[in-house]
Every structure is written in C-alpha cells, then in structure tokens.
Design a protein around this motif. Structure first.
Motif, short mmCIF file in Angstrom:
data_model
loop_
_atom_site.label_atom_id
_atom_site.label_comp_id
_atom_site.label_asym_id
_atom_site.label_seq_id
_atom_site.Cartn_x
_atom_site.Cartn_y
_atom_site.Cartn_z
N UNK A 1 -1.18 13.66 3.92
CA UNK A 1 -0.64 12.30 3.85
C UNK A 1 -0.82 11.59 5.19
N UNK A 2 -0.55 12.29 6.29
CA UNK A 2 -0.73 11.70 7.63
C UNK A 2 -2.16 11.23 7.83
N UNK A 3 -3.13 12.05 7.45
CA UNK A 3 -4.54 11.68 7.65
C UNK A 3 -4.91 10.48 6.79
N UNK A 4 -4.29 10.35 5.63
CA UNK A 4 -4.56 9.20 4.76
C UNK A 4 -3.94 7.92 5.29
N UNK A 5 -2.93 8.05 6.12
CA UNK A 5 -2.23 6.88 6.66
C UNK A 5 -2.89 6.33 7.93
N UNK A 6 -3.91 7.03 8.46
CA UNK A 6 -4.57 6.57 9.68
C UNK A 6 -5.31 5.28 9.43
N UNK A 7 -5.38 4.46 10.46
CA UNK A 7 -6.09 3.19 10.38
C UNK A 7 -7.52 3.39 9.91
N UNK A 8 -7.94 2.57 8.98
CA UNK A 8 -9.31 2.63 8.50
C UNK A 8 -9.57 3.67 7.43
N UNK A 9 -8.53 4.41 7.04
CA UNK A 9 -8.72 5.44 6.01
C UNK A 9 -9.05 4.80 4.67
N UNK A 10 -9.97 5.41 3.97
CA UNK A 10 -10.34 4.95 2.63
C UNK A 10 -9.73 5.86 1.57
N UNK A 11 -8.69 6.59 1.94
CA UNK A 11 -8.01 7.51 1.04
C UNK A 11 -6.52 7.19 1.00
N UNK A 12 -5.90 7.48 -0.13
CA UNK A 12 -4.45 7.31 -0.27
C UNK A 12 -3.99 8.07 -1.51
N UNK A 13 -2.72 8.06 -1.71
CA UNK A 13 -2.13 8.60 -2.94
C UNK A 13 -1.12 7.58 -3.44
N UNK A 14 -1.25 7.23 -4.71
CA UNK A 14 -0.24 6.39 -5.35
C UNK A 14 0.66 7.31 -6.15
N UNK A 15 1.95 7.01 -6.15
CA UNK A 15 2.90 7.79 -6.93
C UNK A 15 3.65 6.88 -7.89
N UNK A 16 4.02 7.45 -9.02
CA UNK A 16 4.87 6.78 -9.99
C UNK A 16 6.25 7.41 -9.84
N UNK A 17 7.25 6.56 -9.68
CA UNK A 17 8.60 7.03 -9.42
C UNK A 17 9.54 6.46 -10.48
N UNK A 18 10.33 7.34 -11.08
CA UNK A 18 11.30 6.93 -12.08
C UNK A 18 12.65 7.48 -11.68
N UNK A 54 -11.67 8.93 -0.28
CA UNK A 54 -12.80 8.18 0.24
C UNK A 54 -13.29 8.77 1.54
N UNK A 55 -14.21 8.05 2.18
CA UNK A 55 -14.73 8.51 3.46
C UNK A 55 -15.16 7.29 4.26
N UNK A 56 -15.57 7.52 5.49
CA UNK A 56 -16.01 6.42 6.36
C UNK A 56 -17.49 6.52 6.69
N UNK A 57 -18.25 7.22 5.89
CA UNK A 57 -19.70 7.28 6.07
C UNK A 57 -20.25 5.93 5.63
N UNK A 58 -21.01 5.27 6.47
CA UNK A 58 -21.42 3.89 6.20
C UNK A 58 -22.06 3.69 4.83
N UNK A 59 -22.91 4.63 4.42
CA UNK A 59 -23.64 4.44 3.16
C UNK A 59 -22.80 4.71 1.92
N UNK A 60 -21.66 5.37 2.08
CA UNK A 60 -20.84 5.69 0.90
C UNK A 60 -19.38 5.27 1.05
N UNK A 61 -19.06 4.54 2.10
CA UNK A 61 -17.65 4.17 2.31
C UNK A 61 -17.14 3.15 1.30
N UNK A 62 -18.01 2.65 0.46
CA UNK A 62 -17.62 1.69 -0.58
C UNK A 62 -17.15 2.39 -1.86
#
Length: 166
Positions: free
Chosen positions: A46-63, A75-83
């Motif tokens: 989770x910490x690594x996903x919260x870093x600036x510029x990260x293309x990764x995250x986790x969404x949660x559903x909470x009830x 995701x990743x930050x490789x220029x050719x695949x960061x999209x």
C-alpha cells in the motif's frame, strides 16, 4: 456502500479480505490458503502504491465499516507502457451480484482518466460467466484466449484476455 482508495489502516483487513475471497471464489489465481501475505507486507504494498507518480492503487468496497470487495490496479512507470494497468477484482460471496463490481469499476474509470491511463486490462477464466458479464457490461472487450493458462481442481482452463481503452 462506500468505494474508496485503500489506506495503510486497511492493511490487516485487506489480508483477511483477500484470503476470504480466495476461499469463496472458484476462479481466483490463488487457491484457498495459498496466499502467504503478512500485514507488514500488505502495508509495504500500500505504501508503494501511495508514492507520488504511482500508476497503481487498490480500491475497496466498504459496507458498515467492513471491507467487502477490492479492485487492485497494477501499473508501472515505464514510458512505453505507463498508459496501461492490469486489474484484479475480488468480492465476498454474499456481496456478489449486488452492484459492488460495477461501483468499483466506475471509481476505477474516474481514477484512470485522472492518471492518464488509456488501457485497462485483465484476464478471466472463460467459464466465469458472472465475471465476463460484468467486464462486458463495463465496456471491456475480449482480445484473445489464453489456452490452458490456469489449472483449477486438476483441470486446465482457458482465460480470456480482456481490455478497455479510455
């Protein structure tokens, strides 16, 4: 139902949720009891996903303050695949078919546009009719079939490769 991005405070509950989903779901990658993740490891993810510029995250559903589903965005930050990002979704059995998946994907699509993501992709066992229906409903298209790409209960199964372009 509340859909939000995961926080560090969710680490312990995320570990429990992932293990429970894998116990209940026939088509997840990990078999029941196979995932050996600690709360500390989940926190680091989770910490690594919260870093600036990260293309990764986790969404949660909470009830009612309980996590009932997740959508992992890798995701990743490789220029050719960061999209592009790869997706993994899991929802507790008692919450399936109630629109939780739709809500998770709706939130993901908003996030993706804000983070310059153009391609969303995932794999799904071809026999997972509910999963395939959800992904098609959300605009994902089948791009191909991965033959015998996963083994479930001793039998080889095919997976669809699906994607959505934003």
């Amino acid at each position: 139902m509340k859909i939000r991005e995961v926080t560090l405070n969710d680490s312990a509950e995320m570990v429990i949720l992932m293990k429970q989903v894998e116990k209940e779901a026939e088509y997840m990658l990990f078999e029941p009891g196979e995932r050996n993740i600690t709360i500390e490891q989940q926190s680091k993810t989770i910490e690594s996903m919260k870093k600036e510029g990260s293309k990764s995250t986790i969404f949660v559903a909470e009830d009612n303050d309980k996590l009932v589903g997740f959508l992992v965005v890798i995701g990743n930050n490789i220029r050719r695949t960061q999209h592009q990002v790869y997706l993994v979704i899991g929802i507790l059995k008692e919450y399936r078919g109630l629109g939780v998946g739709t809500q998770l994907f709706t939130q993901l699509h908003k996030w993706a546009l804000e983070h310059d993501i153009h391609r969303l992709e995932l794999t799904v066992v071809t026999e997972n009719e509910a999963g395939v229906a959800l992904y098609k409903k959300m605009g994902y298209k089948i791009e191909g079939v991965k033959k015998h790409s996963i083994k479930i209960k001793g039998e080889y199964a095919d997976q669809y490769y699906m994607a959505k372009l934003l």
